[in-house]
Design a protein around this motif. Structure first.
Motif, PDB file in Angstrom:
ATOM      1  N   PRO A  84     -97.220 -44.531-108.413  1.00  0.00           N
ATOM      2  CA  PRO A  84     -96.261 -42.974-108.773  1.00  0.00           C
ATOM      3  C   PRO A  84     -97.811 -42.028-109.023  1.00  0.00           C
ATOM      4  O   PRO A  84     -97.720 -41.363-108.925  1.00  0.00           O
ATOM      5  CB  PRO A  84     -96.309 -43.561-110.444  1.00  0.00           C
ATOM      6  CG  PRO A  84     -95.859 -44.935-110.117  1.00  0.00           C
ATOM      7  CD  PRO A  84     -96.886 -45.317-109.212  1.00  0.00           C
ATOM      8  N   SER A  86     -99.895 -42.396-107.107  1.00  0.00           N
ATOM      9  CA  SER A  86    -100.481 -41.747-105.122  1.00  0.00           C
ATOM     10  C   SER A  86     -99.260 -40.057-104.976  1.00  0.00           C
ATOM     11  O   SER A  86     -99.748 -39.334-104.681  1.00  0.00           O
ATOM     12  CB  SER A  86     -99.799 -42.833-104.346  1.00  0.00           C
ATOM     13  OG  SER A  86    -100.893 -43.796-104.363  1.00  0.00           O
ATOM     14  N   ASN A  87     -98.204 -40.571-105.582  1.00  0.00           N
ATOM     15  CA  ASN A  87     -97.052 -39.118-104.989  1.00  0.00           C
ATOM     16  C   ASN A  87     -97.492 -38.474-106.119  1.00  0.00           C
ATOM     17  O   ASN A  87     -97.298 -37.336-105.506  1.00  0.00           O
ATOM     18  CB  ASN A  87     -95.702 -39.809-105.711  1.00  0.00           C
ATOM     19  CG  ASN A  87     -95.265 -41.238-105.126  1.00  0.00           C
ATOM     20  OD1 ASN A  87     -95.779 -41.529-103.825  1.00  0.00           O
ATOM     21  ND2 ASN A  87     -94.064 -41.983-105.003  1.00  0.00           N
ATOM     22  N   TRP A  88     -97.894 -38.607-107.433  1.00  0.00           N
ATOM     23  CA  TRP A  88     -98.131 -37.115-108.496  1.00  0.00           C
ATOM     24  C   TRP A  88     -99.281 -36.428-107.510  1.00  0.00           C
ATOM     25  O   TRP A  88     -98.975 -35.177-107.073  1.00  0.00           O
ATOM     26  CB  TRP A  88     -98.563 -37.952-109.775  1.00  0.00           C
ATOM     27  CG  TRP A  88     -99.196 -36.334-110.175  1.00  0.00           C
ATOM     28  CD1 TRP A  88     -98.278 -35.649-111.123  1.00  0.00           C
ATOM     29  CD2 TRP A  88    -100.665 -36.146-110.805  1.00  0.00           C
ATOM     30  NE1 TRP A  88     -99.027 -34.638-111.357  1.00  0.00           N
ATOM     31  CE2 TRP A  88    -100.183 -34.695-111.523  1.00  0.00           C
ATOM     32  CE3 TRP A  88    -102.030 -36.555-109.648  1.00  0.00           C
ATOM     33  CZ2 TRP A  88    -101.806 -34.055-111.741  1.00  0.00           C
ATOM     34  CZ3 TRP A  88    -102.622 -35.700-110.376  1.00  0.00           C
ATOM     35  CH2 TRP A  88    -102.679 -34.926-111.100  1.00  0.00           C
ATOM     36  N   HIS A  91     -97.755 -34.157-104.599  1.00  0.00           N
ATOM     37  CA  HIS A  91     -97.315 -33.360-104.812  1.00  0.00           C
ATOM     38  C   HIS A  91     -98.301 -32.535-105.428  1.00  0.00           C
ATOM     39  O   HIS A  91     -98.336 -31.407-105.395  1.00  0.00           O
ATOM     40  CB  HIS A  91     -96.495 -33.826-106.116  1.00  0.00           C
ATOM     41  CG  HIS A  91     -95.296 -32.743-106.516  1.00  0.00           C
ATOM     42  ND1 HIS A  91     -94.492 -32.181-105.438  1.00  0.00           N
ATOM     43  CD2 HIS A  91     -95.411 -32.431-107.747  1.00  0.00           C
ATOM     44  CE1 HIS A  91     -94.043 -31.618-106.449  1.00  0.00           C
ATOM     45  NE2 HIS A  91     -94.639 -31.073-107.668  1.00  0.00           N
ATOM     46  N   ASP A 101    -100.519 -36.966 -94.419  1.00  0.00           N
ATOM     47  CA  ASP A 101     -99.932 -38.188 -95.461  1.00  0.00           C
ATOM     48  C   ASP A 101    -101.418 -38.490 -95.428  1.00  0.00           C
ATOM     49  O   ASP A 101    -102.572 -39.332 -94.654  1.00  0.00           O
ATOM     50  CB  ASP A 101     -99.703 -38.892 -93.705  1.00  0.00           C
ATOM     51  CG  ASP A 101     -98.894 -40.290 -94.160  1.00  0.00           C
ATOM     52  OD1 ASP A 101     -99.010 -40.133 -95.755  1.00  0.00           O
ATOM     53  OD2 ASP A 101     -99.044 -41.451 -93.782  1.00  0.00           O
ATOM     54  N   ASP A 103    -101.886 -41.659 -97.347  1.00  0.00           N
ATOM     55  CA  ASP A 103    -101.791 -43.427 -97.394  1.00  0.00           C
ATOM     56  C   ASP A 103    -102.638 -43.785 -97.101  1.00  0.00           C
ATOM     57  O   ASP A 103    -102.947 -44.438 -97.451  1.00  0.00           O
ATOM     58  CB  ASP A 103     -99.805 -42.995 -96.905  1.00  0.00           C
ATOM     59  CG  ASP A 103     -99.382 -44.660 -97.674  1.00  0.00           C
ATOM     60  OD1 ASP A 103     -99.979 -44.898 -98.993  1.00  0.00           O
ATOM     61  OD2 ASP A 103    -100.236 -46.182 -97.040  1.00  0.00           O
TER      62      ASP A 103
END
Length: 441
Positions: A84, A86-88, A91, A101, A103
């Motif tokens: 979560p 990483s996603n935040w 975003h 990307d 990742d």
């Protein structure tokens, strides 16, 4: 609840990506509050420098609640607590718009590995320039910002204070800080490969922070002929320039004075370039193609990347300094090994100390409950004495009643444990009460 670290640094991502991940000073308070509000995050801290962007969080093992695999009628593997975050991060920086990307460039660490990483960062072992002291100040600034937003707590407070203490010991007990080596030093060293002497040359320094101040000192020590300092705050520029008998200008005056500069070193916090392709092209023309040596230490970059295409301009970014840095690190490598050994010990000691925190709430509750029973029983004994009861009778009542009340709960729980066959709890109780029993001799 482990310490979770996710981030990128100079080893995992080029400057083109790192500059998209910077948290500008004005947005940091809001970012900290939003990060601390993510599911599972209890405490939060953001470190954002030219070489790294990292999130340090004290997070639940399973953000958003316990996960259960219904098909197997049992608990599923706990979700990665860093996902979560990483996603935040992606975003917040709107990386989808930039078609980035991250990742493959992100590193993620939990628990012991995360603590070890933090300690290594604080000691300068994870820096572009091993042992450089600036990162410790940057960590302290990041911690102060998190404190201001009230997004830290017992865990981050303890781990950060320990990291600062460990860094101090490493710096005083090893030679990790011996021989002045920094990004600013590396920039000046690189300039010496172009100019044999600095005495007949002019340097334009853009910015007035610690990195530029260090560059100014190194240039001055190498006999620089003339110095110009440009900064958004003209007062700060004048202050730094006066230290080296230089000349101060505002950011808007850079293009005017650029033709005078043989050496340009930039390190600002500007979100957009402060030196453009057109300005440099015009400067080269005015200089009649006399070369300009430029080093852009900032992230995001201060000098437009296209400037590197201009003939007679030697433009280097912070990533290009790595080769220079490597040549100046030989004396620190052995010290770094010594420091790494110290860190391993310090991490082990910290984790042992941390385990005691798990017992603190239980101990506090135990003492509070015992104090409540003591107070209640003592008050009964005082009323009995006031009523004229025999003191010996009151003493016997006090001792027996307090003992029974203190042991009632544990005794009942142990009987239930015996009925259920909870052998581990019974054995723990034997160990606990044997260790705490008074000497009968």
């Amino acid at each position: 609840m482990p310490l979770v670290v996710i981030g990128i640094n100079h080893r995992t991502a080029p400057v083109e990506i790192r500059e998209k991940m910077v948290f500008a000073g004005e947005e940091l308070p809001e970012a900290l509050r939003e990060l601390a509000g993510q599911p599972g995050v209890r405490e939060a801290l953001i470190v954002s420098t030219c070489n790294r962007t990292e999130l340090y969080c004290f997070a639940d093992d399973s953000p958003g609640g316990e996960s259960t695999d219904r098909s197997h009628n049992g608990p599923a593997p706990a979700p990665d607590p860093s996902l979560p975050l990483s996603n935040w991060l992606a975003h917040w920086h709107d990386l989808a718009t930039h078609r980035l990307d991250i990742d493959q460039t992100l590193y993620r660490m939990h628990g012991t590995a995360a603590v070890q990483h933090l300690f290594a960062v604080a000691c300068g072992l994870d820096s572009l320039v091993i042992g450089e002291p600036q990162i410790l100040g940057q960590l302290k600034d990041a911690y102060r910002a998190a404190l201001d937003q009230k997004v830290t707590g017992p865990y981050l407070n303890r781990v950060m204070q320990t990291a600062f203490s460990v860094a101090k010991r490493v710096r005083t007990q090893t030679r990790i800080g011996a021989n002045a080596v920094s990004v600013a030093y590396a920039a000046v060293s690189l300039a010496r490969t172009v100019f044999e002497k600095f005495s007949g040359h002019t340097a334009l320094l853009v910015g007035a922070g610690e990195t530029i101040a260090l560059a100014a000192r190194h240039l001055h020590a190498n006999g620089l002929g003339r110095m110009i300092v440009a900064n958004r705050s003209i007062g700060r520029a004048q202050e730094l320039a006066a230290e080296f008998k230089g000349f101060a200008i505002g950011i808007d005056d850079i293009a005017t004075h650029l033709p005078e500069a043989d050496i340009v070193i930039t390190s600002t916090a500007s979100p957009t370039p402060v030196i453009t392709y057109d300005a440099v092209q015009a400067a080269v023309k005015a200089r009649k193609r006399k070369p300009i040596f430029m080093v852009d230490i900032a992230v995001p970059r201060d000098i437009e990347a296209e400037v590197s295409k201009i003939e007679d301009v030697y433009l280097f970014t912070i990533d290009d300094l790595q080769n220079v840095v490597n040549e100046n690190l030989a004396s620190r490598r052995e010290a770094a090994r010594d420091a790494s050994e110290m860190l391993a010990t310090e991490v082990s000691v910290f984790e042992q100390q941390l385990k005691t925190l798990d017992a603190v709430p239980t101990i506090r509750q135990l003492r509070d409950d015992a104090e409540a029973l003591r107070s209640q029983t003592a008050e009964q004994a005082r009323r009995m004495l006031a009523a004229g009861r025999d003191p010996q009778e009151v003493m016997d009542f006090l001792a027996s009643t307090l003992t029974n009340r203190l042991l009632h709960g544990p005794s009942q729980r142990l009987r239930e444990a015996a009925e259920r066959g909870e052998v581990e709890l019974l054995e723990a109780a034997r160990i606990l009460f044997a260790a705490g029993s008074p000497d009968q001799n």
